[in-house]
Each structure stands twice: as C-alpha cells, then as structure tokens.
Design a protein around this motif. Structure first.
Motif, PDB file in Angstrom:
ATOM      1  N   LYS A 141      30.808  22.220  12.165  1.00  0.00           N
ATOM      2  CA  LYS A 141      29.721  21.771  11.399  1.00  0.00           C
ATOM      3  C   LYS A 141      28.267  22.309  12.173  1.00  0.00           C
ATOM      4  CE  LYS A 141      29.652  17.818   8.489  1.00  0.00           C
ATOM      5  NZ  LYS A 141      29.824  16.417   8.329  1.00  0.00           N
ATOM      6  N   GLN A 142      28.268  22.166  13.495  1.00  0.00           N
ATOM      7  CA  GLN A 142      27.182  22.474  14.184  1.00  0.00           C
ATOM      8  C   GLN A 142      27.002  24.007  14.199  1.00  0.00           C
ATOM      9  OE1 GLN A 142      27.547  21.306  18.128  1.00  0.00           O
ATOM     10  NE2 GLN A 142      26.529  19.088  17.901  1.00  0.00           N
TER      11      GLN A 142
ATOM     12  N   ALA B 283      36.296  19.869  13.503  1.00  0.00           N
ATOM     13  CA  ALA B 283      35.416  19.748  12.508  1.00  0.00           C
ATOM     14  C   ALA B 283      33.869  19.741  13.057  1.00  0.00           C
ATOM     15  CB  ALA B 283      35.684  18.676  11.872  1.00  0.00           C
ATOM     16  N   LYS B 284      33.749  19.177  14.269  1.00  0.00           N
ATOM     17  CA  LYS B 284      32.122  18.849  14.526  1.00  0.00           C
ATOM     18  C   LYS B 284      31.459  20.321  15.210  1.00  0.00           C
ATOM     19  CE  LYS B 284      30.481  16.034  17.951  1.00  0.00           C
ATOM     20  NZ  LYS B 284      30.946  15.024  19.246  1.00  0.00           N
TER      21      LYS B 284
ATOM     22  N   LEU C 188      33.812  29.704   8.646  1.00  0.00           N
ATOM     23  CA  LEU C 188      33.930  28.163   7.915  1.00  0.00           C
ATOM     24  C   LEU C 188      35.418  28.170   7.493  1.00  0.00           C
ATOM     25  CD1 LEU C 188      30.652  27.296   6.072  1.00  0.00           C
ATOM     26  CD2 LEU C 188      31.627  26.582   8.433  1.00  0.00           C
TER      27      LEU C 188
ATOM     28  N   ASP D 153      31.189  22.646  -0.786  1.00  0.00           N
ATOM     29  CA  ASP D 153      30.336  21.660  -0.141  1.00  0.00           C
ATOM     30  C   ASP D 153      28.759  21.652  -0.548  1.00  0.00           C
ATOM     31  OD1 ASP D 153      29.237  20.078   2.010  1.00  0.00           O
ATOM     32  OD2 ASP D 153      29.397  21.407   3.440  1.00  0.00           O
TER      33      ASP D 153
ATOM     34  N   MET E 210      27.654  25.927  11.809  1.00  0.00           N
ATOM     35  CA  MET E 210      27.223  26.289  10.321  1.00  0.00           C
ATOM     36  C   MET E 210      25.702  26.025  10.514  1.00  0.00           C
ATOM     37  SD  MET E 210      28.311  24.414   6.803  1.00  0.00           S
ATOM     38  CE  MET E 210      27.032  23.264   6.606  1.00  0.00           C
ATOM     39  N   ARG E 211      25.183  24.874  10.916  1.00  0.00           N
ATOM     40  CA  ARG E 211      23.909  24.392  10.972  1.00  0.00           C
ATOM     41  C   ARG E 211      23.029  25.558  11.638  1.00  0.00           C
ATOM     42  NH1 ARG E 211      24.588  18.262  12.433  1.00  0.00           N
ATOM     43  NH2 ARG E 211      25.358  17.544  10.544  1.00  0.00           N
TER      44      ARG E 211
ATOM     45  N   LYS F 159      25.778  20.634   0.894  1.00  0.00           N
ATOM     46  CA  LYS F 159      25.044  21.291   1.870  1.00  0.00           C
ATOM     47  C   LYS F 159      25.028  22.790   1.980  1.00  0.00           C
ATOM     48  CE  LYS F 159      24.603  16.869   4.498  1.00  0.00           C
ATOM     49  NZ  LYS F 159      25.284  16.176   5.567  1.00  0.00           N
TER      50      LYS F 159
END
Lengths: 182, 365
Positions: A119-120, A115-116, A95, B104, A122-123, B106
């Motif tokens: 983010k994915q 960024a997108k 990250l 952050d 990370m999820r 979340k």
C-alpha cells in the motif's frame, strides 16, 4: 500442508521477482538504448516469475501493455510520456504480484506486513508519477531535481520490497527444513 | 483447534460438487476482471495514438511553412486543448467505469488523476511549442579598422529540437558557425552546447560567425540573410550590420558604468571646448535606445536644453537607456556638435521574451 513442489515453485517465483526488482533499482534512462534493454529484461524476469504461479493473475496483461509501450517508445514517443506510463504500468504489475505475495504469506500464517508495504509502495509511486507529469513544462534544473527525487523514492520503496521478498524466501526455506527433518 | 481442522477434513464433500464450486469461483473471478486489461489497453492506445497524431501534425506544420493557413490552424492552442479535454473526459469515464466494475477505488481515481495531469501538461506543452525556430534580430556596428569581424546571432529552438545552426547564407556566400563543443542535444538529461538562456519550453542558443571585410560588406549589401540548420531548413534573419563611420570623434573617455535595468552611463573629461546640439541615435534603434540625461558639473541637462557648451577640463556624464526590446544590440550612439561626436558603445542582448522578439521581427518584415 503445502507440498514440497509447490514450495519450490514459490521459491522460484520469489527468486525471479527479486531479480526483476533488482534490475529496477538501476535507473538508466540517461542512456536511451541501454534503458530499453534493461526494461525488456525486467519484463522477461516478471514473466518468468509469473510462470511459476498457477492461479489467475492480471500481471500477464500488464506486462503485455508494458511491452507495447516499450515498442511504441522505440518507434516514436515522448520521453516524459513513456516515463509516466511505464512507471504506472510497472506499479500495476507489482500490485498484482503483491496480491500473489499476500496469498503466499497467508499460506504460511505469517504476519501480514506485505499488504501494508504494498500500500505504501502504491502511494509513493503514484505521487512520483503525478509529479513526473510536469517534467515537460519545467526548466532543466527543476527537471533534474524532480527526476532525482523521484528516482530516490522509487529506489527506496523497491529496496523495501526486496527486503520483504528476502524475508519471505527465508521463512519458506525454514519451513522446508522442518518438513525435511520431520 | 487441530481437532476442528481434522473434523473439517473428515467431512465428505462429493468430489463433483467440490469441482463445480471451484469452477464457479474461477468463473466469477474471471468475469469481474476480464474487462480491465482490455480497457487499459484501449486507454493507452488512444492516448499514445492521440499524442503521436499531435506530434506528427506538429511536424507537418514545420515542413509546410508556405501555407500559412495550415500552420495557424494546426498550431492553434484551441485544437490541442480540445483534443486534450476530450481525452481527459475519456479518462474520467474509464476511471468511473473501473470503479463501477469493482477495482480498488483509490487506485483508479489516482490513475485517472495522473492521466488527466499528463494530458493537461501535454496540451500546455504543445501549446507552447514553436512551429519553427526563430532568430533574434541583430543590430551591430563594427569597428571599421579591424581585420576580422565576429558577431553572434541568437536563435530560439524548442527543447526537443535537436537541430542547430550550421552556417549563414547570403546569395552565394556561406559563413560557417563556430562552436566550442558538441552541439547536438541527445537524450532527456543532456544539455546542448551553445545555450545562453533557458525557458520552460525553449532554448536560446547562439551561433558565432567570423568574416573578413569583403564578406561583411556582402552581408551589408544583401537583403535576405538566412541561418541554415543542419537539416537544411532556412531561417530568415533580420540583420542590420554596418561599419561605424566616424568622421570626428572627440577624445576624453574616462569610464563607463551600466546597470542591469539597461542604463548605460559614460564619463568623459573634455580635452577642448565643445558645443553639443544633437543626440545621435540611428533610426533603427529609435525604439530601443533613448537618451536620458547629460550631467556637466553635477547639473543635469536633458534633450530640451540643447545646445550645450562644455569647456575644456569639465567632466561630462552622459546616460542612455535601453528599452526592453527583442533584439541584440551592439551599436554606437552618441551626442555630437559641429566639432565632433562623443561616441558611446551600447551592448545588450535581447531578453528571452518570445512575443517581444516576434514583434520586433514583424516590424522589419
């Protein structure tokens, strides 16, 4: 404009980050001792990559935590704990690198897909980590299937990140050509 | 657009001012972030330390079997849970602090959630660990006219316990356990040899022994039998073995059928006229095996109807039933009368139910 030395530095950063991520693709935790060496190499590659970054980044601290975890694991540490903690620390490191990538991307006015993707990344990694906390309380077959599913997911998101790095490097190189010929 | 950029570039900012503003930005960035690695390091250290302390504590209990009080206090689930809950609260606190400091939202909630899950799972895991391996009681009758006698003893170990039974020890006799492959359990994905059943936290493994007549006789005579692990720890074992003493066995065995639920039905065709008046179940098996019924010419008789006279050539079905008990049984039961006995061999392995097995062991102590 960004000068040539800066671009070279960024290229090298991306190169070493690529190496680190490439090493991460190979999951070797079946063989305990090879796994330690691999993890060490990954952290070294991360550090090398970070050394080309001039600004401030927390990644250094996270790499340090990762190294401490590695040592703790060699001494005495439950395998499941190490898996969960190391995957989450690696996530934190990536990250931080993601922030650096976004910055680089901004400098070249590219489409902000980083960024997108981060983010994915990370999820998915968070979901895998959460599921891996249950590894110690389930039977062998379920354990192996959970591990395999998690590993496949992590490999997929890492591959995606690798492609992103590749395209970033390519576009930086292309701008360099323009600078050279102009 | 380009013009505007040029204009911006042309605006003169005093260099000292520019430097200072840069410094200010840097400082602000540092201030907002410097706490985080520290807190994370502390959290990881606390977690690691806590778990290592717990596992070391568990290790100690394994070595100090003599002091029962300590074993109980250290292996009591309440202790694990209270430590885990304390660490969970700490994790939530740290996550909350992280949010307040501006990380952050979340991410920190997710990380806190994962840590909480990890701690809860660990407490559950530790709660279900055995302080030491346990062995399954065995009741076995041997055919007396064999030359060698083989028997299997099951034992239950924690999954992370890499030890295995090396030999069986009675007074000055040792019988080596026989395995067919690699017994040691290495790494996270390796499945050790000799595992017959698997629970979430324990393996049931088997050790196979072979002895000759003299060795079995010493086994029968001795009161204390130990299974010895490869690191030298002795596990007390409940063995009830015997040679089968058959004075008069009636012939006419035709076939046997059993069900998964534990019924065992044996069919005989009588070769002579017989009268049956008793059910032979050894005393040690009273609780685990019971006689259900006897069928002669499709007429059902129970134990109340004894004695029963059966004529030559009649087909007799005899049923026994296993009650769910925590022991391995390879024993002979039957029904008998003055003329002899109809033998029925019952074989059953204990189900993987640790409380049941423990209960059984305690009965024999």
């Amino acid at each position: 404009m960004i000068d040539l030395a800066e671009k070279h530095r960024q290229l090298k950063l991306l190169k070493w980050l690529t190496i680190a991520l490439f090493l991460k693709l190979v999951f070797l935790f079946v063989y305990p001792y090879v796994f330690y060496v691999q993890q060490l190499l990954i952290y070294l590659a991360f550090m090398k990559s970070l050394s080309y970054f001039k600004g401030k980044s927390l990644a250094k601290h996270f790499i340090f935590i990762g190294l401490i975890l590695l040592i703790a694991n060699i001494v005495s540490f439950p395998m499941t704990w190490y898996l969960v903690l190391s995957v989450s620390v690696d996530l934190l490191i990536i990250l931080e690198f993601g922030k650096i990538l976004v910055e680089i991307e901004k400098q070249y006015n590219m489409l902000d897909s980083t960024a997108k993707i981060i983010k994915q990344y990370m999820r998915i990694v968070l979901c895998v980590t959460a599921s891996w906390t249950f590894l110690m309380n389930i039977k062998y077959f379920e354990m192996v299937s959970l591990l395999i599913i998690g590993v496949v997911l992590i490999v997929i998101v890492n591959l995606r990140l690798l492609f992103l790095l590749y395209s970033l490097r390519k576009s930086i190189k292309s701008t360099m050509r323009v600078v050279m010929y102009s | 657009m380009n013009d505007f950029k040029k204009q911006l570039d042309q605006i003169d900012i005093p260099k000292s001012l520019h430097k200072r503003s840069l410094q200010g930005i840097e400082q602000a960035q540092q201030k907002s972030k410097r706490w985080m690695p520290k807190i994370l390091t502390v959290a990881v250290t606390i977690a690691a330390g806590g778990f290592i302390a717990l596992s070391v504590g568990e290790h100690n209990t394994r070595q100090q079997q003599s002091s029962g009080l300590l074993v109980e206090s250290l292996s009591s689930p309440i202790l694990y849970w209270s430590i885990a809950i304390f660490l969970m609260i700490m994790t939530i606190f740290i996550a909350k602090m992280a949010i307040r400091k501006g990380i952050d939202n979340k991410l920190s909630i997710a990380m806190g959630f994962i840590m909480t899950l990890l701690l809860g799972n660990s407490a559950f895991y530790l709660q279900n660990q055995l302080p030491r391996p346990i062995t399954v009681p065995l009741v076995q009758d041997f055919y007396s006219n064999n030359e060698t006698y083989g028997f299997t003893i099951h034992y239950i170990t924690n999954k992370n316990d890499q030890r295995f039974v090396k030999h069986l020890q009675v007074d000055n006799l040792t019988l080596l356990a026989r395995y067919y492959g690699e017994v040691e359990n290495k790494g996270i994905l390796n499945f050790p040899e000799g595992v017959t059943n698997e629970g979430s936290h324990q393996f049931m493994r088997e050790a196979y022994f072979v002895g000759n007549k003299e060795e079995i006789q010493t086994l029968i005579k001795s009161k204390e039998v130990f299974l010895v692990l490869d690191d030298g720890e002795k596990l007390p074992t409940t063995l009830q073995i015997n040679f089968d003493h058959s004075d008069k066995e009636l012939k006419g065995f035709v076939g046997t059928s059993g069900s998964f639920a534990g019924d065992e039905t044996v069919t005989f065709v009588m070769t002579q006229d017989v009268v049956f008046d008793t059910v032979n179940i050894p005393e040690k098996l009273n609780r685990s095996i019971s006689f259900t019924e006897m069928k002669v010419n499709e007429i059902v008789y129970t134990e109340k109807d004894f004695p029963i006279a059966v004529k030559k050539g009649q087909r007799v079905l005899i049923s026994f039933k296993f009650n769910d008990s925590g022991m391995d049984v390879h024993a002979k039961v039957g029904i008998s009368g003055p003329d002899g006995m109809l033998p029925i061999w019952m074989h059953r392995e204990a189900s993987f139910n640790i409380p049941k097995i423990r209960e059984e062991i305690e009965k024999y102590d």
